[in-house]
Motif scaffolding. Structure first.
Motif, short mmCIF file in Angstrom:
data_model
loop_
_atom_site.label_atom_id
_atom_site.label_comp_id
_atom_site.label_asym_id
_atom_site.label_seq_id
_atom_site.Cartn_x
_atom_site.Cartn_y
_atom_site.Cartn_z
N MET A 30 0.83 -1.20 0.00
CA MET A 30 0.00 0.00 0.00
C MET A 30 0.87 1.25 0.00
SD MET A 30 -2.80 1.64 0.09
CE MET A 30 -3.30 3.29 0.55
N ASP A 31 1.90 1.26 0.80
CA ASP A 31 2.77 2.44 0.87
C ASP A 31 3.46 2.71 -0.47
OD1 ASP A 31 2.00 2.71 3.51
OD2 ASP A 31 3.83 1.86 4.33
N LEU A 32 3.87 1.65 -1.16
CA LEU A 32 4.48 1.82 -2.48
C LEU A 32 3.44 2.32 -3.48
CD1 LEU A 32 6.92 1.59 -4.34
CD2 LEU A 32 6.30 -0.82 -4.71
N ALA A 33 2.23 1.78 -3.42
CA ALA A 33 1.16 2.24 -4.32
C ALA A 33 0.86 3.72 -4.07
CB ALA A 33 -0.10 1.39 -4.11
N TRP A 34 0.86 4.13 -2.80
CA TRP A 34 0.63 5.53 -2.46
C TRP A 34 1.75 6.41 -3.01
CZ3 TRP A 34 -2.21 9.40 -1.81
CH2 TRP A 34 -1.77 10.55 -1.17
N SER A 35 2.99 5.93 -2.93
CA SER A 35 4.11 6.68 -3.49
C SER A 35 3.93 6.86 -5.00
CB SER A 35 5.42 5.96 -3.19
OG SER A 35 6.51 6.66 -3.72
N PHE A 36 3.56 5.79 -5.68
CA PHE A 36 3.29 5.89 -7.12
C PHE A 36 2.19 6.92 -7.38
CE2 PHE A 36 4.46 1.15 -7.79
CZ PHE A 36 5.80 1.47 -7.93
N HIS A 37 1.11 6.83 -6.59
CA HIS A 37 -0.05 7.70 -6.81
C HIS A 37 0.31 9.18 -6.64
CE1 HIS A 37 -4.21 8.85 -7.15
NE2 HIS A 37 -4.09 9.55 -6.03
N GLN A 38 1.00 9.51 -5.58
CA GLN A 38 1.30 10.92 -5.33
C GLN A 38 2.28 11.49 -6.35
OE1 GLN A 38 2.62 10.80 -1.30
NE2 GLN A 38 4.71 10.26 -1.82
N LYS A 39 3.13 10.66 -6.92
CA LYS A 39 4.08 11.16 -7.92
C LYS A 39 3.51 11.13 -9.33
CE LYS A 39 7.30 12.31 -5.11
NZ LYS A 39 7.53 13.72 -4.86
N ARG A 40 2.35 10.52 -9.51
CA ARG A 40 1.67 10.53 -10.81
C ARG A 40 0.61 11.62 -10.90
NH1 ARG A 40 0.78 4.01 -10.62
NH2 ARG A 40 2.67 3.42 -11.75
N ASN A 41 0.28 12.23 -9.79
CA ASN A 41 -0.86 13.14 -9.74
C ASN A 41 -0.47 14.47 -9.12
OD1 ASN A 41 -3.39 11.44 -10.54
ND2 ASN A 41 -2.08 10.09 -9.32
N LYS A 42 -0.51 15.51 -9.94
CA LYS A 42 -0.04 16.83 -9.51
C LYS A 42 -0.94 17.51 -8.50
CE LYS A 42 2.43 17.57 -13.82
NZ LYS A 42 2.56 18.41 -15.02
N HIS A 43 -2.12 16.96 -8.23
CA HIS A 43 -2.98 17.55 -7.21
C HIS A 43 -2.61 17.10 -5.80
CE1 HIS A 43 -5.07 13.70 -7.95
NE2 HIS A 43 -5.48 13.81 -6.70
N HIS A 44 -1.58 16.27 -5.67
CA HIS A 44 -1.07 15.89 -4.35
C HIS A 44 0.13 16.75 -4.02
CE1 HIS A 44 -3.65 12.53 -3.52
NE2 HIS A 44 -3.54 12.16 -4.78
N PHE A 45 0.14 17.34 -2.84
CA PHE A 45 1.23 18.24 -2.48
C PHE A 45 2.58 17.53 -2.52
CE2 PHE A 45 -0.09 16.56 1.66
CZ PHE A 45 1.12 16.23 2.25
#
Length: 168
Positions: A76-91
């Protein structure tokens, strides 16, 4: 499990789209969180939030916040890392972690970039949409006040967020 999580994603995307339309971000609302459908995000998220005996609110506080990166679930933590670096709406997308002179030292961020206004607005729409999808009673302003200390933001981005939330 997978269908439950897919249903949650669709609800979340719908609510975020509605919020984005209110601020004129039609395209951002349409493409919001498409990466959650990638197997590298979808499968770990589904297992984490909808695995045996769990639901989307498992592991969250009463505001809907959960400590991403501290779940104890490495997939889950790795998936979250992928998600935040793929999406510019995450700080987190706007934080640069520099290499350190020695690999044994741990450090926090080095550089925080200003977020463009459209992504700040999408981020706020995301907070609102997530709250609605999770049926959370906490207002967006209350959620931000409770969780802002967890956010690594430039001063100007924080000012914009707080200005935009004044009308809530």
């Amino acid at each position: 499990m997978y269908f439950k999580y897919l249903w949650y994603i669709l609800k979340h995307k719908y609510f975020v789209f509605i919020e984005c339309c209110k601020v004129g971000l039609y395209w951002r609302g349409f493409v919001h969180d498409l990466s959650k459908l990638y197997p590298s995000e979808f499968i770990p998220y589904a297992k984490h939030f909808y695995g045996e005996g769990k639901n989307i609110t498992s592991g969250r506080d009463k505001t809907g916040y959960y400590k991403a990166g501290e779940t104890g679930d490495l997939a889950m933590d790795l998936a979250w890392s992928f998600h935040q670096k793929r999406n510019k709406h995450h700080f987190q997308f706007w934080v640069l972690i520099r290499d350190l002179p020695t690999a044994t030292k741990k450090s926090h961020y080095d550089v925080v970039f200003d977020m463009p206004l459209k992504y700040v607005k999408e981020m706020i729409c995301d907070w609102r949409g997530a709250g609605r999808a999770q049926k959370n009673k906490t207002t967006t302003v209350d959620w931000y006040i409770k969780n802002r200390e967890h956010m690594i933001l430039s001063d100007s981005t924080r000012i914009i967020i707080e200005e935009l939330l004044k009308d809530d």
